[in-house]
Design a protein around this motif. Sequence first.
Motif: not given
Length: 313
Positions: A90-93, A95-105
């Motif tokens: 959620x800290x990456x909400x 980030x553009x282009x859904x790049x915040x999803x890379x935080x979890x992996x």
Amino acid sequence: MPSHKIMDYARLLALVILLLVTAVGIYKFATGDWTDVIQYWREHLAVIPLLIGFSILDVALESVAWMWSYGRLKIRAFDREGAIVFLAGRAGLLMPAQLGRLIRPDAMKRLGRASMTDCLKAEAVMFVLDGISVLALLAGLLVFKIYPWLAVPAVVVAVVVMVYPGDKLAELLAHTRLNFPAKFWWSWSTMGIVALHLTGWVAHGLALYVVVDGLPGAMTLWDSLFFAPGAALVGTGTGLPGGIGATEGVLGASLSFRSVPAEQLVIVVAAFRLITFWVWIPIGWLALLALRRRRVAISTAGLGSDEPSEKPD
């Protein structure tokens, strides 16, 4: 330069970008005029517990779906650390282009749960099944308008049509790094994950409904269930940071279409986004700090490392 050094620099750059994006978002949030929104909440205190409850339910269902998606690729996620990793995303909400999803992996890899490739595959599974669920929900709601008794079958058919080709595509990728286990997509587990996502989107729509219920205009439960997920889908599709602007624009246009007065729809949309979007960003940062402390504790105790404990990339 060693690959682990490149990864360290990449993580540092990503953290700097995340900090900058978050700082800009917080600045815009803090400098906005929230006077009317605060007054709205003062006048609708009874709505707050319901809105918060539906928002939490939405995120909780998404978290279980996320853990399940990782677990299907033999990545341990159903534990306290897994829950913290999910919230850290959620800290990456912003980030553009859904790049915040890379935080979890990346966090799962650094905790030694699996290789980065496997974690990225699990995150992709999560993203695809989430998309299938929202599209199926919207399809069911559209059918409901014409033939109410066919709404549920329409949702099921939509899910089947979108999931069935998954294993066929997986066969083509069987000898690549994007390979998946046999019968991975066409399974009851996949259907269960989609059902969790879909129920979460219903909760998201109900959150909007408790905010707009009682307002002048013609907003109905159907409208809330359709427009809340639809606006989020449009926001995601634009690639804008957090879908900001696009999501609010669609929600505002939807309320306007249903004859909600202009002076109220802006306040309502801002109030809805405050609870369902903005409040989760600081929670994500707290989770990131908790993960950092956990990694330091593991390193100090000599119980783990920054390298995956399973097969390497």
